[in-house]
Design a protein around this motif. Structure first.
Motif, PDB file in Angstrom:
ATOM      1  N   ASN A   1       0.842  -1.180   0.000  1.00  9.35           N
ATOM      2  CA  ASN A   1       0.000   0.000   0.000  1.00  9.35           C
ATOM      3  C   ASN A   1       0.884   1.239   0.000  1.00  9.35           C
ATOM      4  O   ASN A   1       2.048   1.183   0.364  1.00  9.35           O
TER       5      ASN A   1
ATOM      6  N   HIS B   1       0.445  -5.102   3.836  1.00  6.21           N
ATOM      7  CA  HIS B   1      -0.557  -5.762   4.665  1.00  6.21           C
ATOM      8  C   HIS B   1      -0.484  -7.263   4.390  1.00  6.21           C
ATOM      9  O   HIS B   1      -0.120  -7.681   3.299  1.00  6.21           O
TER      10      HIS B   1
ATOM     11  N   LEU C   1      -6.223  -8.760   9.018  1.00  9.39           N
ATOM     12  CA  LEU C   1      -4.950  -8.338   8.430  1.00  9.39           C
ATOM     13  C   LEU C   1      -4.102  -7.537   9.406  1.00  9.39           C
ATOM     14  O   LEU C   1      -4.621  -6.781  10.229  1.00  9.39           O
TER      15      LEU C   1
ATOM     16  N   SER D   1      -1.492  -4.482   9.093  1.00 10.02           N
ATOM     17  CA  SER D   1      -1.216  -3.466   8.085  1.00 10.02           C
ATOM     18  C   SER D   1      -0.217  -2.445   8.622  1.00 10.02           C
ATOM     19  O   SER D   1      -0.287  -2.048   9.783  1.00 10.02           O
TER      20      SER D   1
ATOM     21  N   LYS E   1       1.348   1.341   7.840  1.00 12.72           N
ATOM     22  CA  LYS E   1       1.111   2.583   7.099  1.00 12.72           C
ATOM     23  C   LYS E   1       1.990   3.676   7.682  1.00 12.72           C
ATOM     24  O   LYS E   1       2.595   3.499   8.729  1.00 12.72           O
TER      25      LYS E   1
ATOM     26  N   SER F   1       1.246   0.717  12.905  1.00 11.17           N
ATOM     27  CA  SER F   1       0.822  -0.675  12.725  1.00 11.17           C
ATOM     28  C   SER F   1      -0.634  -0.818  13.159  1.00 11.17           C
ATOM     29  O   SER F   1      -1.024  -0.291  14.200  1.00 11.17           O
TER      30      SER F   1
ATOM     31  N   GLU G   1      -6.533  -4.902  11.077  1.00  8.22           N
ATOM     32  CA  GLU G   1      -7.710  -4.492  10.326  1.00  8.22           C
ATOM     33  C   GLU G   1      -8.640  -5.668  10.084  1.00  8.22           C
ATOM     34  O   GLU G   1      -8.189  -6.802   9.905  1.00  8.22           O
TER      35      GLU G   1
END
Length: 170
Positions: free
Chosen positions: A36, A61, A82, A84, A86, A121, A124
């Protein structure tokens, strides 16, 4: 209105009864992973300065996904769990220079090198409805997330009015 409500309830009940015998045979589990690109925008009140310039950060992810067919080979429900990653990075050189300019400072920044990066972190839980046709899939739905951690990385150096500074000085 009452008849429509009865019809809707009856329709849902028929759908559940007719599909319940085949749904359990059509549940698949898998692994999902991907990349992502994430960025952050700040909304800073002008009394407190300018919004910092941010740059996108690559993340990833990975986790488990389930595919529950609702209509054979056409429509399915795809919940997933998940992990993930970012984040974003800041243009720290421009931020420092803007801050000095805003305060009418005579300090001039030269030879800037380095970075300032934030990583977050999440766990999700996306719940997608997927429409499948001829090998392609279109999916959409809400997701729920909870932040489980984060970290700041920075390493920079610059010269201001002939004096050297680096990230250890701050």
């Amino acid at each position: 209105k009452y008849h429509m409500k009865k019809f809707t309830t009856l329709f849902i009940l028929i759908l559940i009864v007719t599909s319940s015998s085949t749904v359990f045979a059509q549940v698949k589990f898998g692994i999902k992973a991907g990349g992502n690109v994430c960025n952050m925008k700040f909304d800073v009140d002008s009394d407190y300065g300018e919004e910092p310039e941010t740059k996108a950060k690559m993340g990833f992810h990975a986790g488990l996904v389930m595919d529950v067919q609702l209509i054979e080979n056409t429509l399915s429900l795809q919940p997933a769990l998940l992990y993930s990653n970012k984040g974003y990075s800041l243009d720290f050189e421009e931020m420092l220079q803007d801050e000095l300019d805003d305060n009418d400072s005579d300090i001039d920044i030269d030879d800037y090198e380095g970075f300032f990066r934030m990583s977050y972190s999440y766990v999700e839980l996306p719940i997608n409805v997927a429409y499948k046709i001829k090998g392609f899939q279109l999916s959409a739905g809400p997701y729920f997330a909870i932040g489980i951690g984060g970290k700041l990385k920075h390493d920079f150096s610059f010269e201001a009015n002939g004096e050297d500074f680096d990230s250890d000085d701050f």
